[in-house]
Design an enzyme around this catalytic site. Structure first.
Site, PDB file in Angstrom:
ATOM      1  N   THR A   1      63.841  50.914  48.668  1.00 33.87           N
ATOM      2  CA  THR A   1      63.719  49.981  47.553  1.00 33.87           C
ATOM      3  C   THR A   1      63.781  50.740  46.235  1.00 33.87           C
ATOM      4  O   THR A   1      63.428  51.925  46.164  1.00 33.87           O
ATOM      5  CB  THR A   1      62.375  49.230  47.570  1.00 33.87           C
ATOM      6  OG1 THR A   1      61.306  50.169  47.345  1.00 33.87           O
ATOM      7  CG2 THR A   1      62.154  48.493  48.866  1.00 33.87           C
ATOM      8  N   ASP A   2      64.218  50.057  45.188  1.00 28.50           N
ATOM      9  CA  ASP A   2      63.955  50.589  43.860  1.00 28.50           C
ATOM     10  C   ASP A   2      62.439  50.571  43.676  1.00 28.50           C
ATOM     11  O   ASP A   2      61.725  49.818  44.345  1.00 28.50           O
ATOM     12  CB  ASP A   2      64.652  49.736  42.793  1.00 28.50           C
ATOM     13  CG  ASP A   2      64.903  50.512  41.501  1.00 28.50           C
ATOM     14  OD1 ASP A   2      64.222  51.548  41.278  1.00 28.50           O
ATOM     15  OD2 ASP A   2      65.771  50.105  40.717  1.00 28.50           O
ATOM     16  N   TRP A   3      61.951  51.385  42.780  1.00 29.94           N
ATOM     17  CA  TRP A   3      60.501  51.600  42.674  1.00 29.94           C
ATOM     18  C   TRP A   3      59.798  50.302  42.266  1.00 29.94           C
ATOM     19  O   TRP A   3      60.040  49.760  41.194  1.00 29.94           O
ATOM     20  CB  TRP A   3      60.215  52.729  41.689  1.00 29.94           C
ATOM     21  CG  TRP A   3      60.072  54.060  42.361  1.00 29.94           C
ATOM     22  CD1 TRP A   3      59.005  54.913  42.250  1.00 29.94           C
ATOM     23  CD2 TRP A   3      61.005  54.721  43.253  1.00 29.94           C
ATOM     24  NE1 TRP A   3      59.208  56.037  43.033  1.00 29.94           N
ATOM     25  CE2 TRP A   3      60.415  55.947  43.656  1.00 29.94           C
ATOM     26  CE3 TRP A   3      62.238  54.380  43.774  1.00 29.94           C
ATOM     27  CZ2 TRP A   3      61.035  56.823  44.529  1.00 29.94           C
ATOM     28  CZ3 TRP A   3      62.870  55.252  44.644  1.00 29.94           C
ATOM     29  CH2 TRP A   3      62.274  56.459  45.013  1.00 29.94           C
TER      30      TRP A   3
END
Length: 817
Positions: A228-230
């Site tokens: 995932t993106d953060w």
């Protein structure tokens, strides 16, 4: 599965623990089984490994690393081999800093010039972006570590990026927004893909079965890891089902428990988890291999700096050269004007900020040139404040010079991650300076610094225009070498420069402000729109001048590709980028008038001729048919065009291509805008006919209580007085900080607070606030202040007790081992 025996030795809890981070940048380890944690670091154009306090906004300094030109800059080189070379140097530095996964390159399409992160992306064309990205990935992964192509997918605005629903038709999704990723996966063979924050047609991307399973896993046969993106995880179990292995950063075990509970409840089978664990183990063990033996813990700073300069030199674009004012002659007296000559604008802002190993300064490098610099004046305030005194001083200096070098562009606070630009203009105080200097000296050469397209109503007042984009730590010297003619510019634009923002295809549909953003222009973005709809532009896609000239001739076409000759007809060695465009002559299916299907960069000495071949591939004639749900070829005559830009076609021929016999996907009379290419003002009814479904309501329902995926900005109409007051404080703080000149700090408020969905409060705080505590905060926001506060404190106490008991259990287990 590759690691079935090892997985069988794991407890359910251990398997689940691997599915989210150990901290902000590292994965979880399992010491008893010899599974190490690995480190992920930002790195589209340089390594950003933070040694101490970690953040995702670029606030805290990172270890020194070479700051190469940004992707938007390197894209202008049109040189895939150069991209691979950068990748190799990035990979070497990543290994030296013990980074396993380098988070880049970013290859989202430049749908709109105002996207705040365009400086980090390659192009408005998916074929071009994919080929450049594949080069980067091959270079990075040649060292045994992993690249991470991002942000998958259709992430084309920064405002509300963590919750916006992107509404796009299937054909545009496949042809425009996924083709670059397809090339990165199939040709670059990236080991890691980062999912984007946004929703795609109603489902968050990392939970989207169509995107993650049907396309990425099944069609493209991708067997690597999705991260995932953060803070980009919404429903952890839904993400796991879709094949999202790794959630970052840590949630202190909260989402691991969700996975365990889902398996115990029978919501998912343990085999789903095992498959994800297997893929993650493969990434861990394959990237750890390089560190299991002696490896270089440093790199040659000067060599890497020289390569950064070489890359910048090949990526600089000469946009105007009236009267051959360039290259500058030896002995000419120049006045150097502009704040960016003193403090270069050389990289983007946000998570990609690199702490450079060194930084060339224009004023220091001027002594090495053959011209005479008679002085420097800043001329303008960096962040837009007007200052007549600075303009006056600049004009006094300009009067004494033969030529003015005017360094202008966009500042760091104007284009940044998390924010979109408000206009395509450069700051007004810089235009005031240009107009004033023009009155006293008309020999003006502008050196432009920006990571994206800008309007240039002032261009008739300059004789020379060099666009350095964001050219990295060695960019200052690279630009000077182009000015003097030591380097012949060979960069060409990887994006169109419209005359005015109102001319752009997504003008009426960017950005999505509330629930959704509609991609009504369909497949017609960038030059596909301008060339098909016959809209005049300032500079076309693929445009760039040289100090020499080239002639194209003797085109030959066969079933495998095209070949032709290029001759350098000038008196200076140079590089030319030849571009293959293809247009279908049939009108049965709407198509752009031309699409890029190949390119090559050719080095030629003065007077030299070379024969060049551009081969066809599986993407040359294909289109996506929404009736067959497959890639098809329309049987027709195709026009093959060789150009120096999308608007400068030098040679053309036709070729008849047999089709796949698919049924026509559209009724022409139902989609008149798309068949004409004039998609700037598509109405909702026609867009819904293209989608073959209704579009969701694009505005918030203000009568409903706020929930996990609503944003802090929506507290404006919250029922709770506390929430409305907090909203006003945030808005005031943003206004006040901008008023006193703290624009970067003000921007951080917008990207890290204002547009943050409530779930992000839990996902981005590393377990300090969990979802049950967030429930209490939402009660307070929705008008139940005391009930919510009580719930928040109660859940906080429960979490602290649980954490303490877990630590006691861990300590006990450690002693027993």
């Amino acid at each position: 599965m590759k690691y079935k025996d090892l997985i069988n030795k794991m407890t359910l809890e251990e398997k689940a623990s691997l599915m989210s981070g150990k901290d902000f940048w590292q994965t979880q380890d399992i010491e008893r089984l010899g599974i190490n944690n690995i480190f992920l670091a930002d790195g589209p154009h340089g390594i950003r490994k933070q040694a101490e306090a970690a953040d995702h906004l670029g606030l805290n300094a990172s270890l020194p690393a070479t700051c190469f030109p940004t992707a938007a800059t390197v894209a202008n080189s049109w040189n895939v081999e150069l991209g691979e070379k950068i990748g190799k140097y990035l990979g070497e530095e990543a290994v030296a800093q013990k980074v396993n996964v380098l988070l880049g390159p970013g290859i989202n399409m430049k749908r709109d010039p105002l996207c705040g992160r365009n400086f980090e992306y390659f192009s408005e064309d998916p074929y071009h972006a994919g080929k450049m990205a594949a080069g980067y990935i091959k270079g990075i992964q040649s060292h045994g570590i992993s690249a991470c192509v991002k942000h998958f997918a259709v992430n084309n605005q920064e405002e509300r990026r963590m919750s916006i629903d992107t509404i796009v038709d299937e054909r545009a999704l496949r042809e425009i927004y996924l083709t670059g990723f397809e090339i990165a996966v199939k040709e670059g063979k990236t080991k890691t893909v980062m999912s984007s924050y946004n929703m795609l047609n109603g489902t968050y991307t990392n939970e989207n079965i169509h995107l993650m399973q049907e396309i990425l896993r099944n069609e493209w046969e991708y067997d690597g890891v999705v991260v995932t993106d953060w803070g980009g995880s919404n429903d952890r179990v839904a993400g796991l089902i879709a094949g999202n292995e790794l959630e970052m950063p840590t949630t202190a075990g909260e989402t691991n428990l969700e996975i365990i509970q889902a398996i115990k409840n029978g919501e998912i089978s343990e085999e789903v988890l095992d498959v994800c664990v297997d893929r993650l183990l493969d990434l861990i063990f394959s990237t750890e291999e390089v560190f299991s033996k002696p490896y270089k813990k440093d790199f040659d700073l000067e060599d890497h700096h020289r390569v950064a300069q070489e890359v910048a030199e090949e990526s600089i674009v000469l946009l105007k050269n009236e009267g051959n004012i360039l290259p500058l002659k030896t002995g000419v007296k120049v006045a150097t004007i502009g704040e960016f000559a003193k403090e270069a604008r050389y990289q983007g802002a946000g998570s990609s900020i690199v702490n450079p190993t060194k930084l060339d300064n224009t004023l220091d490098c001027l002594e090495e040139t053959g011209f005479v610099n008679i002085g420097f004046e800043a001329g303008f305030e960096r962040y837009g404040k007007k200052n007549q005194k600075k303009i006056d001083h600049a004009c006094a200096l300009a009067k004494k010079a033969d030529v003015v070098l005017l360094y202008i562009g966009l500042d760091e606070a104007t284009e940044a991650e998390g924010l979109d630009r408000q206009s395509m203009k450069i700051p007004e105080n810089q235009i005031d300076l240009l107009n004033a200097v023009y009155e006293v000296n008309q020999n003006i050469i502008v050196i432009l610094s920006s990571g994206a397209a800008v309007e240039m109503p002032w261009i008739n007042k300059v004789k020379g225009l060099i666009h350095g984009y964001l050219s990295g730590q060695a960019g200052a010297k690279a630009i000077l070498r182009v000015l003097t003619g030591e380097v012949n510019p060979s960069g060409k634009l990887a994006e169109t420069y419209p005359i005015r923002y109102e001319d752009t295809p997504a003008y009426h549909q960017f950005p999505g402000k509330e629930v959704s953003v509609e991609y009504r222009e369909g497949i017609f973005i960038g030059y596909r729109y301008y060339d098909t709809a016959n809209v005049n532009v300032l500079f076309p896609f693929g445009y760039g001048l040289s100090y020499t000239s080239f002639e194209y001739s003797n085109m030959e076409v066969d079933k495998d590709g095209v070949s032709f000759q290029i001759t350098n007809t000038g008196d200076m060695a140079g590089n030319e980028v030849a571009q293959l465009y293809v247009g279908c002559e049939s009108t049965d299916i709407f198509r752009p008038s031309k699409e890029l299907k190949g390119f090559v960069k050719v080095a030629l000495n003065a007077g030299e001729t070379k024969r060049v071949t551009i081969s066809f591939d599986d993407k040359t004639f294909r289109y996506f048919n929404v009736k067959t749900n497959n890639w098809e070829i329309e049987e027709a005559e195709y026009k093959l065009m060789i150009g120096a830009s999308s608007a400068d076609i030098k040679l053309d021929d036709t070729l008849f291509v047999e089709g796949t016999g698919a049924p026509l996907p559209y009724e022409k009379d139902q989609l008149s805008s798309y068949y004409s290419g004039k998609v700037n003002t598509v109405d909702q009814d026609e867009f819904e006919r293209l989608l073959e479904r209704k579009v969701p309501v694009a505005t918030w329902d203000r009568s409903q209580p706020l929930g996990y995926n609503d944003t802090i900005a929506q507290c404006e109409y919250a029922k709770g007085v506390f929430a409305r007051f907090a909203y006003k404080v945030i808005v005031f703080a943003y206004w006040f900080l901008r008023k006193i000149g703290k624009r970067s700090t003000a921007n951080i408020i917008m990207m890290s607070i204002y547009h943050m969905p409530f779930r992000g409060v839990a996902r981005m705080t590393g377990g300090v606030i969990n979802m049950p505590m967030l429930d209490g905060i939402l009660m307070m926001v929705n008008g139940h202040f005391f009930k919510g506060l009580s719930h928040l404190l109660k859940e906080r106490s429960k979490m602290m007790k649980f954490t303490k008991s877990q630590q006691i259990t861990l300590d006990k287990a450690t002693k027993e081992m």
